[in-house]
Design an enzyme around this catalytic site. Structure first.
Site, PDB file in Angstrom:
ATOM      1  N   ASP A   1      46.793  33.502  27.722  1.00  0.00           N
ATOM      2  CA  ASP A   1      45.726  33.765  28.696  1.00  0.00           C
ATOM      3  C   ASP A   1      45.980  35.063  29.445  1.00  0.00           C
ATOM      4  O   ASP A   1      45.105  35.529  30.185  1.00  0.00           O
ATOM      5  CB  ASP A   1      45.582  32.594  29.689  1.00  0.00           C
ATOM      6  CG  ASP A   1      46.897  32.217  30.348  1.00  0.00           C
ATOM      7  OD1 ASP A   1      47.892  32.007  29.622  1.00  0.00           O
ATOM      8  OD2 ASP A   1      46.946  32.149  31.582  1.00  0.00           O
TER       9      ASP A   1
ATOM     10  N   ASP B   1      44.819  26.433  45.347  1.00  0.00           N
ATOM     11  CA  ASP B   1      44.011  26.696  46.545  1.00  0.00           C
ATOM     12  C   ASP B   1      43.001  27.821  46.336  1.00  0.00           C
ATOM     13  O   ASP B   1      42.232  28.152  47.240  1.00  0.00           O
ATOM     14  CB  ASP B   1      44.919  27.006  47.740  1.00  0.00           C
ATOM     15  CG  ASP B   1      45.787  28.243  47.509  1.00  0.00           C
ATOM     16  OD1 ASP B   1      45.636  28.916  46.466  1.00  0.00           O
ATOM     17  OD2 ASP B   1      46.637  28.525  48.381  1.00  0.00           O
TER      18      ASP B   1
ATOM     19  N   GLY C   1      40.888  30.313  38.111  1.00  0.00           N
ATOM     20  CA  GLY C   1      41.071  29.326  39.162  1.00  0.00           C
ATOM     21  C   GLY C   1      41.010  29.920  40.550  1.00  0.00           C
ATOM     22  O   GLY C   1      40.961  29.201  41.555  1.00  0.00           O
ATOM     23  N   ARG C   2      41.033  31.247  40.596  1.00  0.00           N
ATOM     24  CA  ARG C   2      40.988  31.890  41.922  1.00  0.00           C
ATOM     25  C   ARG C   2      40.390  33.286  41.805  1.00  0.00           C
ATOM     26  O   ARG C   2      40.815  34.214  42.504  1.00  0.00           O
ATOM     27  CB  ARG C   2      42.390  31.974  42.503  1.00  0.00           C
ATOM     28  CG  ARG C   2      43.390  32.587  41.547  1.00  0.00           C
ATOM     29  CD  ARG C   2      44.587  33.023  42.293  1.00  0.00           C
ATOM     30  NE  ARG C   2      45.675  33.336  41.371  1.00  0.00           N
ATOM     31  CZ  ARG C   2      46.841  33.753  41.767  1.00  0.00           C
ATOM     32  NH1 ARG C   2      47.075  33.887  43.051  1.00  0.00           N
ATOM     33  NH2 ARG C   2      47.788  34.032  40.908  1.00  0.00           N
TER      34      ARG C   2
HETATM   35  P1  AMP Z   1      48.552  33.251  36.123  1.00  0.00           P
HETATM   36  O1  AMP Z   1      49.922  32.672  35.984  1.00  0.00           O
HETATM   37  O2  AMP Z   1      48.336  34.045  37.366  1.00  0.00           O
HETATM   38  O3  AMP Z   1      48.098  33.970  34.908  1.00  0.00           O
HETATM   39  O4  AMP Z   1      47.573  31.991  36.311  1.00  0.00           O
HETATM   40  C1  AMP Z   1      47.490  30.957  35.371  1.00  0.00           C
HETATM   41  C2  AMP Z   1      46.322  30.060  35.716  1.00  0.00           C
HETATM   42  O5  AMP Z   1      46.499  29.454  36.965  1.00  0.00           O
HETATM   43  C3  AMP Z   1      44.981  30.786  35.785  1.00  0.00           C
HETATM   44  O6  AMP Z   1      44.006  29.910  35.280  1.00  0.00           O
HETATM   45  C4  AMP Z   1      44.806  31.010  37.256  1.00  0.00           C
HETATM   46  O7  AMP Z   1      43.444  31.136  37.613  1.00  0.00           O
HETATM   47  C5  AMP Z   1      45.408  29.743  37.838  1.00  0.00           C
HETATM   48  N1  AMP Z   1      45.896  29.929  39.201  1.00  0.00           N
HETATM   49  C6  AMP Z   1      46.970  30.649  39.607  1.00  0.00           C
HETATM   50  N2  AMP Z   1      47.129  30.581  40.939  1.00  0.00           N
HETATM   51  C7  AMP Z   1      46.114  29.816  41.409  1.00  0.00           C
HETATM   52  C8  AMP Z   1      45.721  29.351  42.709  1.00  0.00           C
HETATM   53  N3  AMP Z   1      46.416  29.703  43.807  1.00  0.00           N
HETATM   54  N4  AMP Z   1      44.636  28.562  42.802  1.00  0.00           N
HETATM   55  C9  AMP Z   1      43.940  28.202  41.705  1.00  0.00           C
HETATM   56  N5  AMP Z   1      44.257  28.592  40.458  1.00  0.00           N
HETATM   57  C10 AMP Z   1      45.324  29.384  40.298  1.00  0.00           C
HETATM   58 MG    MG Z   2      46.586  34.856  34.193  1.00  0.00          MG
END
Ligand code: AMP
Ligand code: MG
Length: 471
Positions: free
Chosen positions: A240, A117, A84-85
């Site tokens: 994930d 974002d 997502g980023r």
């Molecule tokens: P994480 O908890 O960092 O492993 O992220 C879990 C999911 O949320 C993943 O698909 C990330 O790409 C998405 N994600 C986390 N932060 C953001 C952000 N600020 N904008 C878009 N997607 C996000």
């Molecule tokens: Mg992740």
């Protein structure tokens, strides 16, 4: 200067990703380039300008894309997550002939951003930089940090924060969740292609999905035992965030423990202790069971036979984990040989450490240092009986206990309060603590001028109880 990309993931079928360029930022600012890692990748560090690291300039040969995946987050299945980023710029073959991903994290919105974002703020970027590089220096498989840049843009979290982008290097970004997305959609052809890709990339000796499952199971058992041996709590072991390669990935609300407490949790959103220190092996096998489930359609025989075969492979985890754990903790108390009572001896130490809230890292390091200095430990009533058993056991071991212990017990780890202090300074524009931490943590087993500073446990005011997910 060229980066010699060879982008095998981009050659996979289209449902594996969305082509996505990094979204340019207002004002790229260079924070750090990991020159040693760059050279390992065959890249001239000078090529890693602020523009490249912030995503404003896409190097020639890159084929930027965001990967799709699904995942169980705290036990709940989310059928589509994805980068997502982040964008995968591409892959290079390093100087040891290993294929490595180069990814920008915090590089803007993608088709998988959902409500987000697409950005990251400076704090988590520097945390991941420091902690992942420290993990590597500790000898534990991990993604790496190739560089970091500021964006000159504000990011809204609990407060307005400075934006940043991390350049992450990984053996791959294949996750348990990558298998889950195709399994959930019943896309067996894609699953087959993914399995093939994962085997070629990480476990070339594996013959089919069951062997892949065994290989990932072994790699995760080793990895989680390694985490435990340095007091590391991942914090978000969602499917994930578990890499097929066996590298540590996704440093969010992670932390190294100060005082030993097997039930320790850092993540502010982990109310149930799902990802507590001592629960990590259980969550490892839980995640591997999800991987096994995705592979069932690829396993020969009827469903029942496939389940039996997959379960048999999964059941290797506890023994493999215990053996890896024991190997590491034996070394931590200076043993080079094996005796039946070793596990009890180690547990005896850990239970004393838990009841006296002893500092995990410093206790082991002190034992290493004091080994033949005096009987200081025996003078402490609570520890006397344990110390006596330990000394007797050491006397039966032919190894050089002091050397073994100093190689197994780091003098320093990236303590949470120092990480927080480093981030607070960086937000004010002072990156000296960031560089100081990286420099000291590059040799965590050696004593140096900064050892005392980074070895010190937090004072009550410095203690960080929770790490937040507002990354
Ligand atoms: P994480 O908890 O960092 O492993 O992220 C879990 C999911 O949320 C993943 O698909 C990330 O790409 C998405 N994600 C986390 N932060 C953001 C952000 N600020 N904008 C878009 N997607 C996000
Ligand atoms: Mg992740």
């Amino acid at each position: 200067m060229q980066i010699r990309f060879d982008n095998s993931y981009a050659r996979l079928p289209e449902q594996f990703y969305a082509r996505q360029a990094p979204v340019p930022v207002a004002q790229p600012g260079l924070v750090a380039v990991n020159a040693d890692l760059a050279r390992e990748l065959g890249i001239d560090p000078a090529a890693l300008s602020a523009d490249v690291l912030a995503g404003n300039e896409v190097p020639e040969g890159a084929d930027p894309l965001s990967q799709i995946y699904a995942g169980h987050q705290f036990g709940n299945f989310v059928p589509q997550l994805g980068d997502g980023r982040a964008v995968l710029l591409g892959e290079v073959i390093d100087t040891r002939a290993q294929r490595r991903d180069i990814q920008l994290k915090g590089s803007g919105r993608t088709p998988f951003s959902r409500g987000g974002d697409g950005r990251a703020w400076l704090g988590p970027v520097l945390r991941e930089y420091v902690v992942s590089e420290a993990m590597h220096a500790l000898g534990i498989p991990t993604t790496r940090a190739l560089g970091a840049a500021t964006t000159g843009e504000a990011v809204l979290r609990e407060a307005v924060r400075p934006g940043a982008v991390l350049t992450r290097v990984a053996a791959s970004h294949l996750r348990v969740g990558t298998f889950q997305v195709f399994a959930a959609r019943g896309e067996t052809q894609a699953l087959r292609a993914l399995t093939e890709h994962a085997i070629q990339r990480h476990y070339p000796d594996a013959d089919g999905p069951l062997d892949l499952l065994s290989a990932v199971t072994a790699a995760q058992a080793e990895l989680i035992a390694a985490w435990m041996s340095v007091g590391f709590i991942h914090g978000v072991m969602n499917t994930d965030n578990m890499a097929i390669s066996g590298e540590t990935i996704d440093y969010g609300p992670c932390a190294f423990m100060d005082a030993y407490n097997p039930n320790k949790v850092f993540s502010s959103i982990d109310q149930m202790g799902r990802y507590a220190y001592a629960n990590q092996p259980n969550m490892g096998i839980w995640n591997l069971a999800q991987l096994a489930t995705t592979l069932l359609p690829l396993i020969e025989g009827d469903q029942e036979a496939a389940i039996d075969a997959a379960e048999e492979r999964l059941h290797a985890f506890p023994d493999h984990f215990s053996a890896a754990w024991l190997r590491r903790f034996r070394a931590k108390i200076g043993l080079t040989t094996e005796e039946d009572g070793d596990s009890d001896l180690i547990q005896g130490l850990l239970s004393r450490m838990a009841s006296s809230q002893a500092d995990f890292t410093n206790t082991f390091r002190d034992l290493a240092n004091k080994l033949d200095a005096s009987d200081e430990i025996s003078e402490d009533g609570a520890w006397a009986s344990w110390a006596e058993k330990w000394q007797a056991r050491l006397a039966r071991d032919p190894g050089d206990a002091s050397a073994v212990m100093k190689a197994a017990n780091p003098a320093i780890i990236p303590r949470n309060h120092r990480v927080e202090q480093m981030i607070n300074a960086a937000v004010e524009g002072d990156f000296a603590p960031f560089h100081r931490m990286n420099a000291a943590l590059a040799t965590p087993f050696a004593e140096g001028p900064d050892t005392a500073y980074f070895a010190a446990a937090p004072s009550p005011e410095e203690r960080v109880a929770r790490t937040f997910c507002g990354t």
